[in-house]
Scaffold this active site. Sequence first.
Site, PDB file in Angstrom:
ATOM      1  N   ASP A 290      37.889  38.031  53.679  1.00 49.82           N
ATOM      2  CA  ASP A 290      38.252  37.774  52.228  1.00 49.82           C
ATOM      3  C   ASP A 290      38.344  36.206  52.141  1.00 49.82           C
ATOM      4  O   ASP A 290      38.195  35.845  53.062  1.00 49.82           O
ATOM      5  CB  ASP A 290      39.854  38.620  51.884  1.00 49.82           C
ATOM      6  CG  ASP A 290      39.799  38.518  50.320  1.00 49.82           C
ATOM      7  OD1 ASP A 290      39.080  37.940  49.616  1.00 49.82           O
ATOM      8  OD2 ASP A 290      40.514  39.537  49.934  1.00 49.82           O
TER       9      ASP A 290
HETATM   10  C1  3DO Z   1      39.837  39.451  46.718  1.00 48.82           C
HETATM   11  C2  3DO Z   1      38.608  40.532  46.901  1.00 48.82           C
HETATM   12  C3  3DO Z   1      37.318  39.734  46.401  1.00 48.82           C
HETATM   13  C4  3DO Z   1      37.268  38.476  46.702  1.00 48.82           C
HETATM   14  C5  3DO Z   1      35.618  38.078  46.347  1.00 48.82           C
HETATM   15  O1  3DO Z   1      40.386  37.231  46.876  1.00 48.82           O
HETATM   16  O2  3DO Z   1      36.012  37.576  45.192  1.00 48.82           O
HETATM   17  O3  3DO Z   1      38.126  37.806  46.546  1.00 48.82           O
HETATM   18  O4  3DO Z   1      36.266  40.743  46.696  1.00 48.82           O
HETATM   19  O5  3DO Z   1      41.043  40.010  47.318  1.00 48.82           O
HETATM   20  C6  3DO Z   1      39.452  38.166  47.048  1.00 48.82           C
END
Ligand code: 3DO
Length: 624
Positions: A290
């Site tokens: 993440d």
């Molecule tokens: C979220 C999931 C998401 C990622 C990309 O902060 O945008 O950002 O897919 O938990 C993270």
Amino acid sequence: SVAPAIPRDEKIEKEVEALLKKMTLEEKIGQMTELTIDVITKRDHSSKDFQVDDALLDTVIGKYKVGSILNVPQGVAQSKEKWEEIIRKIQDKSMKVMGIPCIYGVDQIHGTTYTLGGTFFPQGINMAATFNRGLVREGSRISAYETKAGSIPWTYAPVLDLARDARWPRHWENYGEDCYVNAEMGRESVLGFQGEDPNKIGKQHVAACLKHYMGYGVPVSGKDRTPSSITVQDMREKHFAPFVEGIKAGALSVMVNSAMNNGLPFHANYELLTQWLKEDLNWDGLIVTDWADINNLYTRDKIAGSKKEAIKIAINAGIDMSMVPYEWSFCTYLKELVEEGEVPMSRIDDAVRRVLRMKYRLGLFDTPAYNHKEFPLFGGKEHAAAALQAAEESLVLLKNADGILPLASGKKLLITGPNANSMRTLNGGWSYSWQGDKADDCAADYNTILESFTNKFGASNIIYEPGVTYKKGGAWWEENAPEIDKALAAAVHADYIIACIGENSYCETPGNLNNLFLSKNQLDLVKALAATGKPVVLVLNEGRPRIVSEIEPLAKAVINTMLPGNYGGDALANLVSGDANFSGKMPYTYPRDINSLFTYDYKPCEDLEKMQGAYDYDAVMSVQ
Ligand code: 3DO
């Protein structure tokens, strides 16, 4: 040994091996790197006409050979035409420089989150409330089609965390508190996104990404990205189960939980990443981090002494791709670590195989981008009908005293509350922007609850006075000074009061809260209106179960709409008028009070509680 979770396609395997043999270490590391689109765009964010910057593209793809980009230009949904233009540009460069296509990832979590004009389904929590597997598959199939209309091949969905803490700001993104429901819906969603054959994803499908691996929904503090304390037994039986089902359905990727469990960050957990996922299941898909989570091992979790050590820990634990996302020191440090023998070459090759395999499975080498004109059903009537059906099947009738619903026709309705006239509140986060705060502009063509009720019951039967409003441009929880007197004055002319209350949109950490009770203004509004003696219908429009125990007894009917998406207003009007029947069921336990935060499988022992008189079973509204 276990059979491969996804059957291997020999042709793809040969192509992967042949390519891998030709690649330099820098190229391999580039494939393990994912940067945000902001890194390759012109910095003029005031300009509406967003552009990929050639010089920045030269650095990112030309020099660092980065193999993946994510996210949304300027943070706001783009047209499918714009998406095609952006992705074509990135792909042209990638193919020219490396002969390897880029893989672009976006969170299209309840429909085309980030593609303007696309179809928005209800959020995951609502899809669970339909208890309709076919509809979940169909929703994801339509979302895949519309995502691909913008040439985006990878979505960060479905979300399979278990929504087991009412305070958690991501409660609404999942399929509820139960692992079986999450597993069933997760499987259907994967099949809808990817189609039946994970080796041939095809033109109208996208790669799914099961997230967030795992146990994200039970933070001890109730706040986003904070530590959990899950036992091995619960981890295996509850949190792992939906991921196993998603992987059996062919899911090509998994994103890791940002937090830590019992002191060990998931991004550093060799046992969970490599042993459980890759070895025990013999799964050859891709594990992506993440946002900035390798760096977080150093800066936040402090289990690494430096940025570089964090990379060593995470890659050796089994991470295949790092969502870095803003700079490329990941590439430099990882190269050094390989040269120093701290990360074995075999680990790099394993990771790169997984990235390339996914790109082949998606057909990206043959078709790196698509012509949006080949997706004529985008945002059309058929898709709208499915989203409306999903919204209708997802609304839960929690209470209907004296059979007050459906409402008799020809009566005057006071529509009130801060959620009555808002597309933002119907959709929640991941809607046109991360926080969902642009939905009133971007979804102006759809109907708010007020507009749907006006269409359904006739303008002459509708009185609108919100009484409480959210502060425009403020934080999601901020409300203006209440105008309850105005609502009370309007109630004089009404036969029924429809109180649309709940939360404004939010997403992830900004959605943390300190008080689960519904806001005082909203409670006061309902109390004052109920005191008029006119029957009150409570419409709960919220991403998590805010405590409403003070006002629930004052209402004749309670409807939990959760976050039903762009067709939520129409669905509600159809159900309240009796043109459609309620069928949604609760996918989570609604707490009566702050000390009743539990899930159905952790209910206090009934007999003991009754003896002690400490617990009132009527307290838990509609656990089904
Ligand atoms: C979220 C999931 C998401 C990622 C990309 O902060 O945008 O950002 O897919 O938990 C993270």
